[in-house]
Design a protein around this motif. Structure first.
Motif, PDB file in Angstrom:
ATOM      1  N   ALA A 204     -57.532   7.290  49.765  1.00 18.73           N
ATOM      2  CA  ALA A 204     -56.545   8.177  50.659  1.00 18.73           C
ATOM      3  C   ALA A 204     -55.298   7.338  50.966  1.00 18.73           C
ATOM      4  O   ALA A 204     -55.375   6.109  50.800  1.00 18.73           O
ATOM      5  N   PRO A 205     -54.412   7.802  51.101  1.00 19.36           N
ATOM      6  CA  PRO A 205     -52.941   7.044  51.367  1.00 19.36           C
ATOM      7  C   PRO A 205     -53.178   6.320  52.809  1.00 19.36           C
ATOM      8  O   PRO A 205     -53.694   6.585  53.727  1.00 19.36           O
ATOM      9  N   LEU A 206     -52.650   4.831  52.867  1.00 19.23           N
ATOM     10  CA  LEU A 206     -52.915   4.120  53.908  1.00 19.23           C
ATOM     11  C   LEU A 206     -52.699   4.662  55.149  1.00 19.23           C
ATOM     12  O   LEU A 206     -53.537   4.834  56.218  1.00 19.23           O
ATOM     13  N   PHE A 207     -51.296   5.149  55.435  1.00 21.48           N
ATOM     14  CA  PHE A 207     -51.134   5.773  56.689  1.00 21.48           C
ATOM     15  C   PHE A 207     -51.671   6.956  56.974  1.00 21.48           C
ATOM     16  O   PHE A 207     -52.235   7.285  57.894  1.00 21.48           O
ATOM     17  N   GLY A 208     -51.881   7.897  56.138  1.00 21.72           N
ATOM     18  CA  GLY A 208     -52.974   9.219  56.428  1.00 21.72           C
ATOM     19  C   GLY A 208     -54.236   8.827  56.718  1.00 21.72           C
ATOM     20  O   GLY A 208     -54.764   9.427  57.663  1.00 21.72           O
ATOM     21  N   GLY A 209     -54.782   7.986  56.070  1.00 24.19           N
ATOM     22  CA  GLY A 209     -56.059   7.629  56.555  1.00 24.19           C
ATOM     23  C   GLY A 209     -56.075   6.983  57.740  1.00 24.19           C
ATOM     24  O   GLY A 209     -57.059   7.137  58.613  1.00 24.19           O
ATOM     25  N   ALA A 210     -55.074   5.956  58.106  1.00 28.72           N
ATOM     26  CA  ALA A 210     -55.203   5.705  59.478  1.00 28.72           C
ATOM     27  C   ALA A 210     -54.940   6.362  60.558  1.00 28.72           C
ATOM     28  O   ALA A 210     -55.730   6.358  61.575  1.00 28.72           O
ATOM     29  N   GLU A 211     -54.183   7.484  60.473  1.00 31.80           N
ATOM     30  CA  GLU A 211     -54.185   8.543  61.190  1.00 31.80           C
ATOM     31  C   GLU A 211     -55.369   9.491  61.635  1.00 31.80           C
ATOM     32  O   GLU A 211     -55.744   9.925  62.627  1.00 31.80           O
ATOM     33  N   ARG A 212     -56.008   9.686  60.465  1.00 29.71           N
ATOM     34  CA  ARG A 212     -57.267  10.324  60.567  1.00 29.71           C
ATOM     35  C   ARG A 212     -58.260   9.557  61.462  1.00 29.71           C
ATOM     36  O   ARG A 212     -59.229  10.064  61.951  1.00 29.71           O
ATOM     37  N   ALA A 213     -58.261   8.133  61.325  1.00 27.41           N
ATOM     38  CA  ALA A 213     -59.061   7.442  62.011  1.00 27.41           C
ATOM     39  C   ALA A 213     -58.910   7.074  63.601  1.00 27.41           C
ATOM     40  O   ALA A 213     -59.727   6.580  64.105  1.00 27.41           O
ATOM     41  N   GLY A 214     -57.642   7.580  63.771  1.00 32.56           N
ATOM     42  CA  GLY A 214     -57.294   7.338  65.379  1.00 32.56           C
ATOM     43  C   GLY A 214     -55.815   7.201  65.438  1.00 32.56           C
ATOM     44  O   GLY A 214     -54.944   7.293  64.664  1.00 32.56           O
ATOM     45  N   ASP A 215     -55.429   6.501  66.678  1.00 30.73           N
ATOM     46  CA  ASP A 215     -54.292   5.958  66.844  1.00 30.73           C
ATOM     47  C   ASP A 215     -53.764   5.343  66.009  1.00 30.73           C
ATOM     48  O   ASP A 215     -54.254   4.089  65.800  1.00 30.73           O
ATOM     49  N   ARG A 216     -52.469   5.272  65.301  1.00 28.74           N
ATOM     50  CA  ARG A 216     -52.081   4.715  64.182  1.00 28.74           C
ATOM     51  C   ARG A 216     -52.016   3.030  64.621  1.00 28.74           C
ATOM     52  O   ARG A 216     -52.368   1.885  63.756  1.00 28.74           O
ATOM     53  N   LEU A 217     -51.276   2.895  65.952  1.00 27.59           N
ATOM     54  CA  LEU A 217     -51.087   1.425  66.388  1.00 27.59           C
ATOM     55  C   LEU A 217     -52.289   0.774  66.556  1.00 27.59           C
ATOM     56  O   LEU A 217     -52.292  -0.501  66.463  1.00 27.59           O
ATOM     57  N   LEU A 218     -53.460   1.297  66.831  1.00 28.56           N
ATOM     58  CA  LEU A 218     -54.459   0.757  67.123  1.00 28.56           C
ATOM     59  C   LEU A 218     -55.354   0.622  65.931  1.00 28.56           C
ATOM     60  O   LEU A 218     -55.923  -0.646  65.814  1.00 28.56           O
ATOM     61  N   VAL A 219     -55.059   1.534  65.079  1.00 27.96           N
ATOM     62  CA  VAL A 219     -56.036   1.532  63.885  1.00 27.96           C
ATOM     63  C   VAL A 219     -55.611   0.490  62.662  1.00 27.96           C
ATOM     64  O   VAL A 219     -56.237  -0.351  62.064  1.00 27.96           O
ATOM     65  N   LEU A 220     -54.028   0.341  62.384  1.00 31.34           N
ATOM     66  CA  LEU A 220     -53.873  -0.614  61.647  1.00 31.34           C
ATOM     67  C   LEU A 220     -53.945  -1.887  61.624  1.00 31.34           C
ATOM     68  O   LEU A 220     -54.276  -2.360  60.539  1.00 31.34           O
ATOM     69  N   PRO A 221     -53.921  -2.547  62.508  1.00 27.95           N
ATOM     70  CA  PRO A 221     -54.377  -4.280  62.459  1.00 27.95           C
ATOM     71  C   PRO A 221     -55.951  -4.235  61.985  1.00 27.95           C
ATOM     72  O   PRO A 221     -56.140  -5.020  61.214  1.00 27.95           O
ATOM     73  N   VAL A 222     -56.840  -3.225  62.385  1.00 22.03           N
ATOM     74  CA  VAL A 222     -58.037  -3.281  61.775  1.00 22.03           C
ATOM     75  C   VAL A 222     -58.111  -3.010  60.362  1.00 22.03           C
ATOM     76  O   VAL A 222     -58.962  -3.545  59.662  1.00 22.03           O
ATOM     77  N   LEU A 223     -57.251  -2.034  59.885  1.00 21.90           N
ATOM     78  CA  LEU A 223     -57.090  -1.568  58.701  1.00 21.90           C
ATOM     79  C   LEU A 223     -56.839  -2.653  57.736  1.00 21.90           C
ATOM     80  O   LEU A 223     -57.254  -3.027  56.705  1.00 21.90           O
ATOM     81  N   PHE A 224     -55.825  -3.342  58.281  1.00 16.75           N
ATOM     82  CA  PHE A 224     -55.112  -4.454  57.481  1.00 16.75           C
ATOM     83  C   PHE A 224     -56.336  -5.724  57.475  1.00 16.75           C
ATOM     84  O   PHE A 224     -56.509  -6.379  56.441  1.00 16.75           O
ATOM     85  N   HIS A 225     -57.059  -5.860  58.471  1.00 14.57           N
ATOM     86  CA  HIS A 225     -58.027  -6.765  58.454  1.00 14.57           C
ATOM     87  C   HIS A 225     -59.198  -6.605  57.462  1.00 14.57           C
ATOM     88  O   HIS A 225     -59.703  -7.388  56.629  1.00 14.57           O
ATOM     89  N   LEU A 226     -59.644  -5.331  57.568  1.00 14.20           N
ATOM     90  CA  LEU A 226     -60.526  -4.905  56.445  1.00 14.20           C
ATOM     91  C   LEU A 226     -59.963  -5.164  54.755  1.00 14.20           C
ATOM     92  O   LEU A 226     -60.700  -5.349  53.861  1.00 14.20           O
TER      93      LEU A 226
END
Length: 254
Positions: A204-226
């Motif tokens: 899935a697209p990075l931002f689209g998936g992040a928004e599906r996972a929750g608040d983007r500002l909260l999710v993105l640091p975890v996404l980049f860590h993964l």
């Protein structure tokens, strides 16, 4: 990088027993032993065999990289070395890293020649990896010979040798961005980790998936860590990471 046959030719009549290694022991003492006698030493844990020069007006840029692999700092003497320390830290197969681990010496003519590799890394299968960082255009004949001899010496004790140069710019930029999120604290939200793994089970697209996972500002640091840990994967060579970058699950997070 030269082939193994080139390395063997460069060594010529040097016997593996003639290779000596100088390094800093666990107690801080300088040790000098045969290469075969110390091949089992954990060189990924040793202190640098030479101090890093820092002075006003120098043209290179030394510093220390905090490694998420070892939870310790690893020195570098240039931005190119910094990039390669970063890539070692990014590589999930690498479990240990040390800078300027030892002086390797061998008979040369009527005297002795020494060479100080830039890094020693330990791979998860236990293999040692010795690394020299030098751009292609800066390799002179004497340097090439030292690299070839070092490669042959490493092969004799079951290590690998790698001479590396300039890192491809897009890949370096993407990994450098992800490295901002390398600290374990970025992945402490196990609920977000689990949600991201669920969301990106299908690409899935990075931002689209992040928004599906929750608040983007909260999710993105975890996404980049993964992405740094390579639990999630994306194409890091074709283009800079962006909202439309396709992300997918690469391996289990735990």
């Amino acid at each position: 990088m030269r082939s193994s046959s080139d390395s063997a030719a460069a060594v010529g009549v040097i016997d593996v027993a003639d290779f000596m290694v100088e390094f800093v022991g666990e107690g801080g003492e300088l040790r000098c032993e045969s290469l075969t006698g110390c091949a089992a030493v954990r060189f990924e844990d040793v202190a640098p065999a030479r101090s890093f020069a820092m002075f006003k007006g120098q043209r290179n840029f030394p510093g220390r990289w905090w490694s998420s692999t070892t939870a310790a700092h690893v020195g570098y003497e240039s931005w190119l070395e910094r990039d390669h320390v970063m890539l070692l830290d990014f590589d999930p197969a690498v479990v240990g890293i040390a800078s300027q681990p030892f002086w390797l010496s061998w008979p040369a003519g009527d005297g002795v020649r020494r060479h100080l590799p830039d890094y020693f890394a330990r791979v998860e299968d236990g293999t040692g990896l010795v690394i020299d960082v030098r751009p292609d255009e800066r390799i002179k004949a004497r340097d090439a010979q030292a690299f070839a001899v070092t490669a042959a010496a490493c092969s004799a004790v079951g290590w690998r040798f790698r001479r590396v140069g300039v890192v491809e710019s897009v890949f370096a930029a993407n990994v450098r961005w992800l490295s901002r999120y390398r600290h374990p604290r970025c992945g402490r939200r196990e609920d977000v980790v689990a949600r991201l793994v669920e969301v990106f089970d299908q690409p899935a697209p990075l931002f689209g998936g992040a928004e599906r996972a929750g608040d983007r500002l909260l999710v993105l640091p975890v996404l980049f860590h993964l992405l740094w840990r390579q639990v999630l994967a994306a194409d890091l060579t074709g283009a800079l990471l962006g909202p439309a970058t396709v992300v997918r699950v690469s391996r289990p997070p735990w």
